[in-house]
Design a protein around this motif. Structure first.
Motif, PDB file in Angstrom:
ATOM      1  N   LYS A  23      17.581  38.170  55.613  1.00 28.90           N
ATOM      2  CA  LYS A  23      18.798  38.865  56.049  1.00 28.90           C
ATOM      3  C   LYS A  23      19.089  40.115  55.242  1.00 28.90           C
ATOM      4  CE  LYS A  23      20.198  36.128  59.335  1.00 28.90           C
ATOM      5  NZ  LYS A  23      20.360  36.604  60.728  1.00 28.90           N
ATOM      6  N   GLN A  24      18.494  40.240  54.046  1.00 26.91           N
ATOM      7  CA  GLN A  24      18.740  41.396  53.190  1.00 26.91           C
ATOM      8  C   GLN A  24      17.417  41.982  52.748  1.00 26.91           C
ATOM      9  OE1 GLN A  24      21.778  42.661  52.589  1.00 26.91           O
ATOM     10  NE2 GLN A  24      22.699  41.051  53.848  1.00 26.91           N
ATOM     11  N   GLY A  25      17.459  43.254  52.304  1.00 28.11           N
ATOM     12  CA  GLY A  25      16.252  43.951  51.886  1.00 28.11           C
ATOM     13  C   GLY A  25      15.795  43.527  50.509  1.00 28.11           C
ATOM     14  N   GLY A  26      14.459  43.513  50.317  1.00 24.40           N
ATOM     15  CA  GLY A  26      13.899  43.154  49.026  1.00 24.40           C
ATOM     16  C   GLY A  26      13.885  44.328  48.066  1.00 24.40           C
ATOM     17  N   THR A  27      14.126  44.048  46.784  1.00 26.03           N
ATOM     18  CA  THR A  27      14.176  45.093  45.763  1.00 26.03           C
ATOM     19  C   THR A  27      13.275  44.823  44.569  1.00 26.03           C
ATOM     20  OG1 THR A  27      16.128  43.982  44.832  1.00 26.03           O
ATOM     21  CG2 THR A  27      16.528  45.798  46.367  1.00 26.03           C
ATOM     22  N   ALA A  28      12.797  43.600  44.381  1.00 25.87           N
ATOM     23  CA  ALA A  28      11.934  43.274  43.238  1.00 25.87           C
ATOM     24  C   ALA A  28      11.013  42.136  43.656  1.00 25.87           C
ATOM     25  CB  ALA A  28      12.768  42.886  42.021  1.00 25.87           C
ATOM     26  N   LEU A  29       9.826  42.096  43.002  1.00 21.07           N
ATOM     27  CA  LEU A  29       8.845  41.062  43.344  1.00 21.07           C
ATOM     28  C   LEU A  29       7.968  40.798  42.123  1.00 21.07           C
ATOM     29  CD1 LEU A  29       6.960  40.646  46.644  1.00 21.07           C
ATOM     30  CD2 LEU A  29       5.616  40.732  44.550  1.00 21.07           C
ATOM     31  N   ALA A  30       7.642  39.510  41.926  1.00 17.12           N
ATOM     32  CA  ALA A  30       6.733  39.119  40.840  1.00 17.12           C
ATOM     33  C   ALA A  30       5.906  37.930  41.315  1.00 17.12           C
ATOM     34  CB  ALA A  30       7.519  38.774  39.576  1.00 17.12           C
ATOM     35  N   TRP A  31       4.574  38.075  41.182  1.00 17.94           N
ATOM     36  CA  TRP A  31       3.675  36.956  41.529  1.00 17.94           C
ATOM     37  C   TRP A  31       3.567  36.063  40.299  1.00 17.94           C
ATOM     38  CZ3 TRP A  31       0.500  37.696  46.211  1.00 17.94           C
ATOM     39  CH2 TRP A  31      -0.166  36.523  46.588  1.00 17.94           C
ATOM     40  N   ALA A  32       3.849  34.795  40.483  1.00 16.60           N
ATOM     41  CA  ALA A  32       3.856  33.855  39.349  1.00 16.60           C
ATOM     42  C   ALA A  32       2.479  33.765  38.716  1.00 16.60           C
ATOM     43  CB  ALA A  32       4.328  32.491  39.813  1.00 16.60           C
ATOM     44  N   PRO A  33       2.412  33.788  37.374  1.00 17.32           N
ATOM     45  CA  PRO A  33       1.115  33.700  36.705  1.00 17.32           C
ATOM     46  C   PRO A  33       0.484  32.317  36.894  1.00 17.32           C
ATOM     47  CG  PRO A  33       2.887  33.599  35.105  1.00 17.32           C
ATOM     48  CD  PRO A  33       3.524  33.891  36.425  1.00 17.32           C
ATOM     49  N   ALA A  34      -0.783  32.213  36.460  1.00 22.11           N
ATOM     50  CA  ALA A  34      -1.522  30.968  36.656  1.00 22.11           C
ATOM     51  C   ALA A  34      -0.915  29.817  35.883  1.00 22.11           C
ATOM     52  CB  ALA A  34      -2.988  31.185  36.237  1.00 22.11           C
ATOM     53  N   ILE A  35      -0.290  30.098  34.727  1.00 25.20           N
ATOM     54  CA  ILE A  35       0.276  29.026  33.935  1.00 25.20           C
ATOM     55  C   ILE A  35       1.497  28.412  34.611  1.00 25.20           C
ATOM     56  CG2 ILE A  35       1.820  30.517  32.604  1.00 25.20           C
ATOM     57  CD1 ILE A  35       1.064  28.851  30.143  1.00 25.20           C
TER      58      ILE A  35
END
Length: 1644
Positions: A449-461
């Protein structure tokens, strides 16, 4: 924009570039005159450029070890869909679009891409395909950009066009045959250029406009016509062949009455008309540079809901493409032949067909393709899609198909999988997309419903499967999503439609504003989020993320970075936009910091507030430069001295005087801190920063200090190391990323370019960052790089920018690129298929975590407080029940044993205290609500003024015994405008009347004073003279006795004089009054004159107002003001009449009220009388009349406390139904029952007890009375009382009936009166309607009438001015005539004096007469000398007397100077001198006479000219007056055309046809009774006057005959008497004549 590639191209130009420079030629005319040597050789059709020599490649510094092939462009995943036109169709499967510095040619079926880089690296402005699809043109951006023509499908550079604009190309278009190309540039030149692109020649060029131009298009029918449109304008161009050659002529479209609009879409029709769109969605049809019509849908509905982006004329159909996602097809013939029907210029029409693509679709551009013999259209959607459309609008038409989808707008964030070739992106288009950059494909997307402003792919740990992604959104929500392979779910093998699916795992809202940064701790225990709300939230990373707490930071968060594992402690670097850097240790993921809030207060925090040092660095550099210049100068001087000494020349070694240096620039600190763009750790407590704004151009090495207790806002921290970054002064670094193999630091720049710096073992230093690799990647204007990521194996680099593009590059050369590997999609979590779908947060205003925590804490406290209240309520309820039981027991006791109610009060002071506290609370509440009370009171007053005070209540009075009723008139207050006008008119009339009265009184007073003072003054003077005369003897005779006698005599004389004077004054006053009443000879009685005038105008003729010869006097002329006053007076009269009737009705209502009150009192008396009578003797009591609700309407708006309480209860009940109440509601209900019910019951019990005791006592008394037998006397008394009561009963009932009957009679009388008034009011209303219609007509004609009156006034002013000039001129002429007469008299007197001086028989008379009449001119001595000197003549001059010059000298005869000093011999000297003197006087008089006559002649001419002008003005005035009279008659004629309703009764109709009512009344007249009676009476009067005039004529005729007879007799008598004397007189006369004849003959 970065300049390194341009510099590199200039340093090493290729052979092809040299050829381009030689072949560059720009011409203004199509056929310029050239010498044979200047004729340019034509370019061969088979000539091509090499792509390697044209495109802009990477740039590297000289000393760098990085290869130019560091990055190899691999694929573009984005699409700049917000460009106005960014879609080019080359064939059925291939489309082209601009992506940063590349043109992407993509196969829609295979998704395979070809890319073409720009030639100068400055970006691309437009692309357009050749009509044959064999070529396409690329217009670029940058300094002196080019247009490159490529072939297709080989994509070879074919032609390069130069010099068309200064900075950037905006749009280009081929003509229908493809032989010409038109291009238009951007600011600052906005140059329109026509190219012969095959020969790279400029045919024509001109500045298109002074503002932004969006588009240029050739006409499809006439290739010599072009159209440009842009910001607030449209312009029509024509290529015209003139005497000087081919010229480009432009005509600017004029909007006229239509609002100015930006023109984006337009098309030229076959007949030369142009149709364009507007910002508000309507179509404009242009013809001849003007708007012919504005087209809209039926009902004035716009053609599109928003701007029209494109118009297409294809195969006889007109299509419009709108930003609202709709394509409509219009009837071309209707559009082409549309004509305006009214002043609005709007023409309504309906579309033939339309296609709506969807709610969130916004179309920018569509283009046509042919697929297997069928026509389709591809559409560019600014929402991030390319559509395939079928616009045939038939039953077999295909549905719209979305061919490609992309992000819409700039990419906000990007993340890369730690295990495989997957990446995730998000943008403000509210989507998160997953891409496989190994196979260059989009795998999946999810929309929120709202626009994205930040993103982080979770590390392997954190996520061993590698599919967990954290995404932050603009509403402060963080969503944890996971990517998985759906085919690996149990039971779903082979059933999935997509390669990868996205699942929403967890949702939480830590912030109240947009999330700007996300970061995982390297150990994987803590997850941090940063936001623009100046907070950083920490979460414990588990299967479900658990909030730990948040901290507040000094500014909006820009970036978060955890310290690397090599550091001893795990710390978080927080970078804020406003120049702050904050460092905090990682909070313990298992510790509970707070209970009531998530705010962590005791977390150790270190601050760094950046203080600008750039100005100091520049100052140091300036000082170093000046010192270096001094050293070089000194070194050169010493070298010169050394050379001189070697030559044997001695030179004195003295230092030269230093010239005065310019002052050093002051240190500058920006008021607003420069924003921090990015940063990273270098060591524990140390970090690097890149800043924008003033402080850009450097990398700053900073360190946290240990004194952290100081206020962060007051800190001024400076970096301890600064590294200058080349060419970043206006192009700062926005993103930094590191690559390990090879060790590189990638920097994303503001202009969309990408840099790579090689890193060495010593890390970042000034020497390490000196050399770099550079490439323009994204758009140079809006392609700021927002994300740089390396793949998990560092083999691929990914960038994303603000232009919506996502690019992937291979970090290996083309020879070393390995084979493609299949991407590994993360497997799903165990048990995922059994989990319920996570509930998402859809409300953007939902509580965040802290707000929800505070809400729970508040609810907990409220719940505890409510529980305590309920416990106390229960205790009080139990006590109240015990008290009620005590009261019941007390009531059951015998009366003498019962306790009084007051004895239950333990202490009266308790109740007094409670009352006092209650009063204080009431007063406190009143104070608290004082403002609200005043606000509501003022609002009530406004409502009453608006709705209640503007009208009077309408009440209806009903009769008591009948159904008759009478109602008041519904009245509004008199219009303020009319009231003010009437008031002003009355005040003006009063002022004029007062002025007129004062003027008359002043005139009378002056006349009286002048009349009285003159005789009194003369009398007083005479009296004074007489007194003086009488007093004189007193001095001469001083005897006392004589004096006394004289005094008495004087007294008697004075008394006699006073009486005589009074008599004389009285007689004078009588004579004065008599003479005053005497009319003058020219005087006419005003009344008689008016009667005569009226008789002349009306006698014998009753002209109608509709007659053509009917004229209006000035007083009879009507205008708007008079008509408004008439209407106001009429409405005021109607209002007053209705008000008077309403007052009578209100008085009748008051009479009814008083009658009811009187009847109530009479009924009460009757009931008291009937109480003493037996029931059988009771007469029926008339019912008491009741007031109907409509008889007292004013009570409707009266609000009592009971009404308000009832309203409050209704509102509370409604609220209970809408929302269930909690404990407080039950308490209110309990309190209501407890406080109100028991006292009522107790009171009722006591009342019942009292009533019961009273009944018992009454029965006992009656029982005792019955036991006693009355006596005879008592019986007699009772009988008398009975008779009296019966009489009174009957009398009172009759009185009641009489009151009712009288009231009903009054009502019927007033009702009858009102019915008559209704008829009058209806007639008055009809008259008001007529007045209003007349007023509307007068208002329409008022402007023209005012104009005529102004012209007449101006002419009258001119006439008055001319008349005043004429009078002045006439007066001057009279003065001149009198002067001339006076001078002629003086001349005659002079000659008479001369004749007298000569005497009789003077021998020198002739000589002296000649001397006197000699014409001479006097000349002063100096003037004679001057003229003599000019003519070189020596003449003697007399020192005492003036010289003379004769008329002969002036006429050119022989010069003679008359010598006045010589007197003729024998002549008297005195006589000669007298003659000379008289001659001088004569000359002066003649000169003055001549001047006066000349002036009189001039005045006569001026007078004649003014008279002619006055006559012209009078003629003009007459003409204007006639026009005004004609206009007045026309106005009267229009007023007469109005239909006036005249209600007539049957007996008033006199024009019957054979005793029947005529069917047509058009030929009849309506007279008032008064006018009709006057006409009838006038007939009789005229007959009597005729008889009387005949008698007068007869008498006058007889008298005339008698007078003629008397005249004849008198003439005969006169002749008889004069017969004798007349004969003798005649004889005497004859003798005299005979004697005189000889004498006459003797005279000479």
């Amino acid at each position: 924009m970065e300049q390194e590639p341009a510099q590199d191209a200039e340093a090493e130009p290729s052979g092809a570039e040299a050829k381009l420079d030689k072949q560059d030629n720009t011409q203004v005319s199509s056929k310029p005159e050239k010498s044979p040597a200047e004729v340019k050789k034509k370019i061969n059709e088979n000539f091509f450029y090499t792509y390697e020599d044209v495109y802009s490649g990477p740039y590297v510094t000289n000393d760098t070890e990085i290869s130019t092939d560091l990055l190899v462009f691999k694929h573009s995943f984005g699409y700049d869909c917000t460009r106005p036109v960014n879609l080019m169709v080359m064939d059925r499967d291939t489309v082209g679009y601009v992506a940063g510095n590349q043109v992407i040619l993509q196969n829609l079926s295979t998704k395979h891409q070809k890319h073409v880089r720009s030639s100068c690296g400055g970006g691309i402005g437009f692309i357009t395909a050749h009509p044959s699809k064999e070529y396409f043109a690329v217009g670029e951006k940058g300094k002196k950009p080019n247009i490159v023509i490529y072939t297709y499908p080989l994509v070879r550079p074919y032609r390069i066009l130069k010099g068309g604009t200064e900075v950037a190309y905006v749009f280009g278009d081929f003509n229908r045959t493809g032989s010409l190309l038109a291009s238009v540039g951007s600011s600052p030149d906005y140059m329109l250029t026509i190219w012969d692109w095959t020969q790279e020649e400029t045919l024509l060029r001109s500045k298109a406009f002074a503002q932004d131009v969006y588009k240029v298009m050739f006409s499809a029918e006439n290739e010599e016509h072009l159209t440009t449109g842009g910001l607030g304008h449209i312009k029509f161009w024509k290529m015209a062949l003139t005497l000087t050659g081919l010229k480009l002529q432009g005509a600017l479209g004029r909007f006229g009455k239509t609002a100015v609009s930006d023109i984006i879409g337009f098309v030229e029709l076959p007949d030369g008309k142009v149709v364009s769109g507007t910002e508000w969605g309507n179509l404009l049809l242009w013809e001849g540079g003007l708007i012919k019509v504005e087209l809209c849908q039926v009902g004035h509905k716009p053609c599109h809901e928003g701007p029209i982006s494109q118009l297409i004329f294809d195969e006889g159909d007109l299509y419009s493409v709108g930003k609202d996602g709709v394509i409509r097809m219009w009837n071309f013939e209707i559009v082409d032949t549309a004509d305006p029907v009214d002043d609005t210029g709007l023409v309504e029409m309906e579309p033939m067909n339309e296609l709506w693509l969807g709610k969130n679709v916004s179309l920018n551009f569509i283009t046509k393709i042919h697929d297997q013999g069928q026509s389709f259209w591809l559409a560019q959607d600014t929402s991030g899609s390319i559509w395939k459309l079928d616009l045939t609008f038939s039953n077999m038409s295909h549905d719209p198909e979305r061919v490609c989808t992309f992000h819409s707008g700039g990419i906000e964030a990007i993340g890369v999988s730690p295990f495989t070739c997957l990446m995730a992106t998000t943008a403000l288009d509210r989507t998160v997309r997953i891409y496989d950059f190994s196979s260059n494909s989009q795998l999946s997307l999810i929309k929120f419903k709202q626009g994205g402003t930040a993103l982080a792919w979770a590390p392997a740990i954190v996520s061993p499967e590698g599919g967990l992604i954290a995404v932050g959104f603009e509403d402060g929500v963080v969503r944890m999503i996971e990517v998985y392979d759906p085919t690996l779910l149990p039971g779903h093998e082979g059933q999935a439609n997509e390669i990868a699916e996205i699942n929403l795992k967890q949702v939480f809202k830590p912030h109240a504003a947009a999330v700007t940064a996300l970061a995982y701790e390297p150990k994987g225990y803590v997850f941090a989020t940063g936001s623009k709300d100046k907070t950083v939230f920490f979460f414990a990373v588990k299967n479900e993320y658990r909030p730990i707490g948040f901290i507040c930071v000094p500014g909006p968060v820009q970036a978060l970075q955890w310290s690397p594992p090599s550091h001893d402690k795990s710390t978080l670097l927080i970078l804020c936009e406003n120049g702050f850097a904050v460092q905090v240790p990682a909070p313990h993921h298992g510790k509970l910091y707070t209970v009531t809030t998530y705010h962590i207060v005791d977390l150790p925090t270190q601050y760094f507030h950046f203080y600008s040092v750039k100005s100091q660095i520049k100052l140091k550099d300036e000082i170093a430069r000046r010192e270096k210049e001094k050293e070089e100068k000194e070194k050169a001087r010493l070298e010169w001295i050394k050379q001189q000494k070697e030559l044997g020349i001695e030179v004195e070694e003295t230092k030269e005087e230093e010239a005065e240096e310019e002052p050093l620039p002051p240190v500058y600190i920006p008021e607003e801190p420069s924003p921090i763009l990015c940063g990273f750790y270098s060591a524990p407590g140390k970090f690097w920063l890149s800043l924008g704004g003033y402080d850009s151009g450097f990398l700053y090495h900073c360190e946290f200090s240990h004194g952290g207790e100081e206020d962060p806002e007051k800190r001024k921290d400076e970096p301890f190391e600064v590294i200058p970054m080349k060419n970043t002064e206006n192009n700062p670094i926005h993103r930094i990323s590191f690559c390990t193999q090879p060790p590189l630091m990638f920097c994303g720049m503001q202009d969309g370019s990408l840099r790579a710096y090689p890193l060495k073992e010593e890390g970042i230093s000034e020497g390490a960052l000196k050399d770099y690799w550079y490439l323009n990647v994204h758009d140079n204007d809006n392609g700021q790089i927002r994300g740089i990521c390396c793949s998990h194996d560092d083999a691929c680099l990914i960038t994303c920018g603000g232009d919506g593009n996502i690019f992937t590059f291979d970090l290996l050369s083309e020879e070393e690129v390995p084979k493609e590997l299949k991407v590994m999609i993360p497997p799903p979590r165990r048990g995922l298929e059994k989990e319920k779908a996570t509930e998402d947060i859809k409300d953007p205003d939902a509580y965040n975590i802290e707000e929800y925590k505070q809400k729970e804490e508040h609810e907990r406290k409220m719940k505890e407080a409510e529980e305590k209240k309920n416990k106390k309520r229960e205790e009080l309820s139990a006590l109240r029940q015990d008290f009620v039981l005590l009261l019941q027991k007390n009531q059951e006791l015998p009366k003498h044993m019962q306790l009084h109610r007051e004895e239950f009060e333990m202490d009266r002071r308790i109740f007094e205290e409670l009352d006092r506290q209650t009063l204080q609370r009431i007063q406190l509440v009143q104070k608290q609500l004082a403002w609200e009370h005043e606000k509501q009171f003022i609002g009530l007053q406004k409502l009453q003024k608006q709705f209640q005070d503007s009208l009077e209540f309408t009440l209806t009075v009903h009769a008591i015994q009948s159904n008759h009723q009478i109602s008041t008139y519904s009245l509004l207050t008199v219009s303020e405008k009319y009231a003010q006008d009437k008031k002003q008119e009355d005040s003006k009339g009063a002022v004029h009347k007062e002025k007129w009265t004062g003027l008359k009184e002043a005139e009378q007073a002056e006349e009286e004073i002048s009349r009285e003072t003159s005789p009194v003054h003369r009398g007083s003077v005479a009296f004074e003279n007489e007194a003086e005369r009488l007093k004189t003897p007193d001095v001469q005779k001083p005897t006392t006795r004589y004096i006394e006698s004289r005094r008495q005599k004087i007294r008697r004389l004075i008394e006699k004089y006073d009486a005589l004077k009074a008599k004389i004054m009285k007689r004078r006053a009588e004579w004065h009054e008599l003479y005053k009443s005497k009319p003058r000879h020219s005087h006419e009685n005003s009344k008689d004159a008016e009667d005569i005038k009226e008789a002349r105008e009306t006698i014998g003729c009753y002209r109608l107002k509709s007659a053509t010869d009917y004229t209006l006097t000035a007083d009879e002329r009507i205008n708007t003001e008079k008509k408004m006053m008439q209407l106001a007076i009429l409405e005021d009269l109607i209002h007053k009449t209705k008000v008077n009737m309403n007052k009578e009705i209100v008085s009748l209502r008051d009479l009814k009220v008083s009658t009811i009150d009187e009847i109530k009192s009479l009924v009460k008396e009757v009931k008291s009388i009937q109480a003493n009578l037996d029931v059988s003797e009771h007469l029926p009591i008339p019912p008491i009349p009741q007031l109907h609700p409509d008889e007292v309407p004013e009570k409707i708006v009266e609000c009592s406390s009971d009404v308000l309480l009832k309203f409050k209860e209704e509102q509370e009940a409604k609220a209970e139904l809408e929302e269930p109440l909690e404990g407080c509601a039950s308490f209110r209900a309990f309190r209501h029952v407890f406080l109100k019910t028991p006292p009522v019951e107790e009171g009722d019990a006591m009342v019942q007890t009292g009533d019961a005791s009273a009944v018992v006592t009454g029965k006992q008394e009656a029982y005792e009375m019955e036991k006693v037998e009355p006596t005879e006397m008592e019986l007699e008394i009772l009988m008398r009382e009975k008779i009296k009561n019966l009489y009174l009963q009957e009398t009172l009932i009759k009185k009641i009936n009489t009151l009712v009957i009288n009231f009903d009679a009054e009502l019927r009388l007033l009702r009858h009166k009102k019915l008559k008034m209704d008829v009058q009011m209806k007639s008055a209303d009809l008259r008001c309607i007529t007045c209003c219609e007349e007023l509307l007509i007068l208002k329409k004609l008022e402007i023209h009438e005012d104009l005529l009156e102004e012209q007449i006034c101006a002419i009258i002013n001119k006439q008055e001015d001319i008349q005043s000039k004429l009078k002045s001129c006439l007066a001057q002429m009279e003065d001149r005539k009198s002067e001339i007469v006076m001078l002629e008299e003086r001349e005659k007197a002079l000659y008479a004096s001369f004749e007298a001086s000569l005497g009789e028989n003077n021998e020198f008379a002739d000589v002296l007469t000649d001397i006197l009449k000699k014409e001479v001119v006097y000349v002063e001595k100096e003037e004679v000398r001057r003229k003599a000197g000019e003519q070189n003549e020596n003449e003697e001059e007399d020192d005492e007397k003036p010289d003379l010059k004769t008329d002969e000298e002036n006429g050119g005869s022989e010069r003679i100077v008359f010598d006045d000093s010589v007197c003729p011999e024998g002549c008297s000297e005195d006589l000669f001198l007298n003659t000379i003197q008289l001659r001088q006087q004569r000359i002066g008089i003649e000169k003055a006479l001549q001047e006066e006559k000349k002036a009189a002649a001039d005045l006569k001419k001026e007078y004649n000219a003014l008279a002619i002008k006055a006559k012209e003005i009078e003629t003009s005035l007459d003409r204007k007056n006639r026009k005004l009279e004609a206009f007045q008659w026309e106005k009267l004629h229009k007023l007469n055309e109005l239909d006036v309703v005249v209600p007539l009764r049957l007996h008033q109709v006199q024009c019957l046809d054979d005793g029947e009512m005529p069917r047509d009344f058009s030929q009849t007249l309506v007279f008032t009774n008064q006018s009709l009676q006057y006409l009838k009476k006038r007939i009789v009067d005229l007959r009597n006057e005729k008889i009387m005039q005949r008698e007068i004529h007869k008498k006058a005729k007889e008298q005339h005959k008698q007078l003629i007879q008397d005249k004849k007799e008198m003439e005969m008598e006169i002749q008889g008497k004069n017969c004798g004397p007349a004969a003798s007189a005649s004889e005497a006369d004859k003798g005299k004549h005979q004697q005189a004849a000889p004498a006459e003959q003797i005279l000479p």
